[in-house]
Scaffold this motif. Structure first.
Motif, mmCIF file in Angstrom:
data_model
loop_
_atom_site.group_PDB
_atom_site.id
_atom_site.type_symbol
_atom_site.label_atom_id
_atom_site.label_comp_id
_atom_site.label_asym_id
_atom_site.label_seq_id
_atom_site.Cartn_x
_atom_site.Cartn_y
_atom_site.Cartn_z
ATOM 1 N N PRO A 83 -5.646 -19.428 -4.267
ATOM 2 C CA PRO A 83 -6.465 -20.076 -3.232
ATOM 3 C C PRO A 83 -6.276 -21.589 -3.254
ATOM 4 C CG PRO A 83 -7.743 -18.399 -4.374
ATOM 5 C CD PRO A 83 -6.437 -18.516 -5.116
ATOM 6 N N ALA A 84 -6.212 -22.169 -2.083
ATOM 7 C CA ALA A 84 -5.929 -23.603 -1.974
ATOM 8 C C ALA A 84 -6.979 -24.455 -2.655
ATOM 9 C CB ALA A 84 -5.811 -23.988 -0.501
ATOM 10 N N ARG A 85 -8.206 -23.927 -2.804
ATOM 11 C CA ARG A 85 -9.280 -24.737 -3.391
ATOM 12 C C ARG A 85 -9.145 -24.897 -4.900
ATOM 13 N NH1 ARG A 85 -11.595 -19.605 -2.712
ATOM 14 N NH2 ARG A 85 -12.839 -18.817 -4.479
ATOM 15 N N LEU A 86 -8.287 -24.091 -5.523
ATOM 16 C CA LEU A 86 -8.105 -24.191 -6.971
ATOM 17 C C LEU A 86 -7.135 -25.320 -7.298
ATOM 18 C CD1 LEU A 86 -7.851 -20.433 -8.012
ATOM 19 C CD2 LEU A 86 -9.707 -22.015 -8.554
ATOM 20 N N ARG A 87 -7.535 -26.190 -8.202
ATOM 21 C CA ARG A 87 -6.681 -27.308 -8.598
ATOM 22 C C ARG A 87 -6.500 -27.298 -10.114
ATOM 23 N NH1 ARG A 87 -10.714 -32.586 -8.360
ATOM 24 N NH2 ARG A 87 -12.600 -31.496 -9.046
ATOM 25 N N ASP A 88 -5.398 -27.830 -10.529
ATOM 26 C CA ASP A 88 -5.084 -27.924 -11.955
ATOM 27 C C ASP A 88 -5.935 -29.035 -12.567
ATOM 28 O OD1 ASP A 88 -3.968 -28.110 -14.460
ATOM 29 O OD2 ASP A 88 -1.997 -28.771 -13.763
ATOM 30 N N ALA A 89 -6.828 -28.676 -13.493
ATOM 31 C CA ALA A 89 -7.728 -29.664 -14.079
ATOM 32 C C ALA A 89 -6.977 -30.737 -14.852
ATOM 33 C CB ALA A 89 -8.743 -28.966 -14.992
ATOM 34 N N GLU A 123 2.098 -10.814 -8.612
ATOM 35 C CA GLU A 123 0.910 -10.746 -9.468
ATOM 36 C C GLU A 123 -0.175 -11.700 -8.973
ATOM 37 O OE1 GLU A 123 2.981 -9.532 -13.753
ATOM 38 O OE2 GLU A 123 2.805 -11.642 -13.168
ATOM 39 N N LEU A 124 0.211 -12.902 -8.561
ATOM 40 C CA LEU A 124 -0.771 -13.855 -8.049
ATOM 41 C C LEU A 124 -1.291 -13.444 -6.677
ATOM 42 C CD1 LEU A 124 0.436 -17.410 -9.119
ATOM 43 C CD2 LEU A 124 -1.274 -15.931 -10.165
ATOM 44 N N ARG A 125 -0.462 -12.796 -5.884
ATOM 45 C CA ARG A 125 -0.947 -12.299 -4.593
ATOM 46 C C ARG A 125 -2.012 -11.223 -4.794
ATOM 47 N NH1 ARG A 125 4.939 -11.865 -1.517
ATOM 48 N NH2 ARG A 125 5.029 -14.058 -0.834
ATOM 49 N N THR A 126 -1.779 -10.361 -5.779
ATOM 50 C CA THR A 126 -2.785 -9.346 -6.102
ATOM 51 C C THR A 126 -4.084 -9.995 -6.544
ATOM 52 O OG1 THR A 126 -1.052 -7.782 -6.782
ATOM 53 C CG2 THR A 126 -3.286 -7.340 -7.555
ATOM 54 N N LEU A 127 -3.980 -11.022 -7.399
ATOM 55 C CA LEU A 127 -5.170 -11.752 -7.838
ATOM 56 C C LEU A 127 -5.868 -12.403 -6.656
ATOM 57 C CD1 LEU A 127 -7.034 -13.022 -9.961
ATOM 58 C CD2 LEU A 127 -5.330 -14.843 -10.248
ATOM 59 N N ASN A 128 -5.105 -13.000 -5.768
ATOM 60 C CA ASN A 128 -5.685 -13.687 -4.613
ATOM 61 C C ASN A 128 -6.462 -12.713 -3.735
ATOM 62 O OD1 ASN A 128 -6.288 -15.798 -2.927
ATOM 63 N ND2 ASN A 128 -4.280 -15.916 -1.979
ATOM 64 N N ARG A 129 -5.948 -11.503 -3.580
ATOM 65 C CA ARG A 129 -6.652 -10.501 -2.771
ATOM 66 C C ARG A 129 -7.993 -10.127 -3.408
ATOM 67 N NH1 ARG A 129 -1.253 -8.485 -1.911
ATOM 68 N NH2 ARG A 129 -1.441 -7.097 -3.706
ATOM 69 N N ARG A 130 -8.015 -10.029 -4.735
ATOM 70 C CA ARG A 130 -9.270 -9.703 -5.409
ATOM 71 C C ARG A 130 -10.252 -10.871 -5.359
ATOM 72 N NH1 ARG A 130 -9.230 -4.744 -7.761
ATOM 73 N NH2 ARG A 130 -11.447 -5.040 -7.290
ATOM 74 N N LEU A 131 -9.735 -12.093 -5.453
ATOM 75 C CA LEU A 131 -10.616 -13.265 -5.379
ATOM 76 C C LEU A 131 -11.226 -13.412 -3.985
ATOM 77 C CD1 LEU A 131 -8.595 -15.935 -7.405
ATOM 78 C CD2 LEU A 131 -10.540 -14.569 -8.175
ATOM 79 N N ALA A 132 -10.495 -12.954 -2.973
ATOM 80 C CA ALA A 132 -11.009 -13.034 -1.607
ATOM 81 C C ALA A 132 -12.228 -12.149 -1.413
ATOM 82 C CB ALA A 132 -9.911 -12.654 -0.615
ATOM 83 N N GLU A 133 -12.436 -11.183 -2.303
ATOM 84 C CA GLU A 133 -13.593 -10.291 -2.216
ATOM 85 C C GLU A 133 -14.848 -10.921 -2.799
ATOM 86 O OE1 GLU A 133 -12.305 -6.834 -4.276
ATOM 87 O OE2 GLU A 133 -10.703 -6.354 -2.859
ATOM 88 N N LEU A 134 -14.704 -12.023 -3.534
ATOM 89 C CA LEU A 134 -15.856 -12.703 -4.120
ATOM 90 C C LEU A 134 -16.571 -13.529 -3.058
ATOM 91 C CD1 LEU A 134 -14.264 -13.992 -7.459
ATOM 92 C CD2 LEU A 134 -15.768 -12.002 -7.170
ATOM 93 N N PRO A 135 -17.868 -13.812 -3.249
ATOM 94 C CA PRO A 135 -18.577 -14.681 -2.293
ATOM 95 C C PRO A 135 -17.883 -16.036 -2.184
ATOM 96 C CG PRO A 135 -20.125 -13.607 -3.791
ATOM 97 C CD PRO A 135 -18.756 -13.306 -4.309
#
Length: 338
Positions: A277-283, A241-253
Motif C-alpha cells: 500500500p502506498a501509505r506504508l513508508r520505510d521508517a 507474495e506482496l500482492r497477496t499480502l496487499n489483498r489481505r491488507l485491503a480487507e482491514l479497516p
C-alpha cells in the motif's frame, strides 16, 4: 654508439599503456551506463545486478579507476571516479542516516516526551531459528517483536512471557511470528506472512504484519544465463507474495494504523515495494541512524530487514543493532502513534 633498446622498450610500454587505458575506459563506460539504466529502471531481467547495493559496483569502479592511474591517464581516472561517485550518490540507500549517526543522542526519555502520542518500540529480527536470539531482546523495551525464521512455538511461548510480561500476546506462524506486550487477534497467515490486530494499553488498535519473503538464490556467477533467470524468477515470486499480502491488507479497516516489518530479502530500492500500500513508508528512510544494513550480522552490507508504517506513525529513531546467535541484525524502531 647508443643502445636503442631502452627507447624501444619505452615505446612498447607506452603503447601497452594506451591499449590498457582504452580497454579499461571502455569497460568503465559500459558498466556505468548499463548499471545506471538497470538501477533507474529496475527491470526484472536485470535483478541479478540490482540485488547488490550500489556501493558494491562503486567499489568495482574504483578498481578500474586505479588501473587508469597506473597507466598514467590521470584525467581519465578522475573522470571515472567522478562518474562512479555520481552513481553512488544517486542510487545509495539512505546516506542521510550516516550523517544522523554522527549526532545521535539515543535519548531514553523519548517515551516520556511523547505527550498525547502513544510510544511504541517495534523490533524486527530474523532469528535464524534460534530461541537465544529472541531471548536476547529482553535488554530492550519492546512493545512489539516481529520474528522471522522463528524458533518452535513452545520456545517462543516461554520467551514471550519473560520479555513482554504475563499478558503478552503471541502468534507463531510457519516462518513469521508476532509477539506483543498486549493481547492480539489473528487476522490471516500464509507461509510468507502473519497479520494480527493488536490492542494497545491506551485502547487503540493497530494492524501488525510480520513477513519473510522468498530468499534470493545466492548466486554470483553473472556470466551464467541461469543466474540471471534465477534472480528474475525470485523477484516475480516475491512480487506475487506482496500482492497477496496487499489483498489481505485491503480487507482491514482503512482507518486502522498499520505496521509491516520483517525480512524482505531484497535491496531496499527494489521495485517490488510498489506492491505494498502506498501509505506504508520505510521508517529508516526518515529516522534511520548510522549504518542500517542488517545482513550479515558480523559485517552487514545490505539492508534487507525493514519496519514500515503508515502516516499515523511518526518514526523517532530507527537503528540496525547487532543481535546474538543469528546471521541478521535486529531493526529497532521507536515510533509515536498519533
Amino acid at each position: 654508439m647508443s643502445d636503442p633498446a631502452p627507447s624501444v622498450a619505452s615505446r612498447t610500454e607506452s603503447r601497452l599503456d594506451r591499449v590498457v587505458a582504452r580497454v579499461t575506459s571502455g569497460i568503465t563506460l559500459f558498466l556505468w551506463v548499463g548499471l545506471s539504466v538497470c538501477y533507474a529502471v529496475q527491470p526484472d531481467a536485470c535483478a541479478a545486478t540490482t540485488v547488490y547495493p550500489s556501493w558494491c559496483w562503486f567499489a568495482c569502479g574504483m578498481g578500474l579507476a586505479l588501473i587508469l592511474f597506473r597507466t598514467r591517464r590521470r584525467r581519465m581516472a578522475l573522470t571515472s571516479i567522478g562518474l562512479w561517485f555520481l552513481f553512488l550518490v544517486v542510487f545509495a540507500d539512505t546516506p542521510l542516516s550516516l550523517w544522523r549517526g554522527l549526532w545521535d543522542q539515543n535519548d531514553p526519555s523519548w517515551r516520556q516526551q511523547s505527550g498525547e502520542q502513544i510510544p511504541l518500540q517495534v523490533i524486527s529480527l530474523n532469528a535464524h531459528g534460534s530461541s537465544r536470539a529472541v531471548a536476547a531482546l529482553q535488554q530492550y523495551e519492546a512493545d512489539l517483536i516481529l520474528v522471522q525464521e522463528t524458533p518452535s512455538v513452545i520456545q517462543l511461548r516461554d520467551i514471550n512471557g519473560q520479555i513482554l510480561g504475563e499478558n503478552a500476546g503471541l502468534l507463531a506462524g510457519v516462518d513469521s511470528s508476532i509477539m506483543s506486550r498486549t493481547p492480539l487477534e489473528p487476522v490471516a497467515s500464509t507461509v510468507s506472512f502473519m497479520i494480527a490486530k493488536v490492542k494497545l494499553k491506551a485502547g487503540r488498535e493497530i494492524g501488525v504484519v510480520s513477513l519473510r519473503l522468498t530468499p534470493p538464490p545466492f548466486r554470483s556467477d553473472l556470466w551464467n544465463p541461469e543466474c540471471w533467470r534465477a534472480y528474475r524468477d525470485q523477484r516475480i515470486l516475491q512480487r506475487e507474495e506482496l500482492r497477496t499480502l496487499n489483498r489481505r491488507l485491503a480487507e482491514l479497516p482503512p482507518d486502522l494504523p498499520l505496521i509491516v516489518g520483517g525480512d524482505f530479502n531484497v535491496n531496499p530500492r527494489d521495485p517490488i515495494f510498489r506492491e505494498l500500500p502506498a501509505r506504508l513508508r520505510d521508517a529508516f528512510t526518515s529516522a534511520g541512524v548510522g549504518w542500517g544494513c542488517t545482513i550479515i550480522n558480523e559485517a552487514p552490507f545490505l539492508r534487507i530487514d525493514q519496519v514500515r508504517c503508515d502516516h499515523r506513525f511518526q518514526p523517532v529513531r530507527v537503528v540496525a543493532q547487532r543481535a546474538e546467535n543469528t546471521d541478521h541484525r535486529a531493526v529497532i524502531a521507536d515510533l509515536l502513534l498519533d
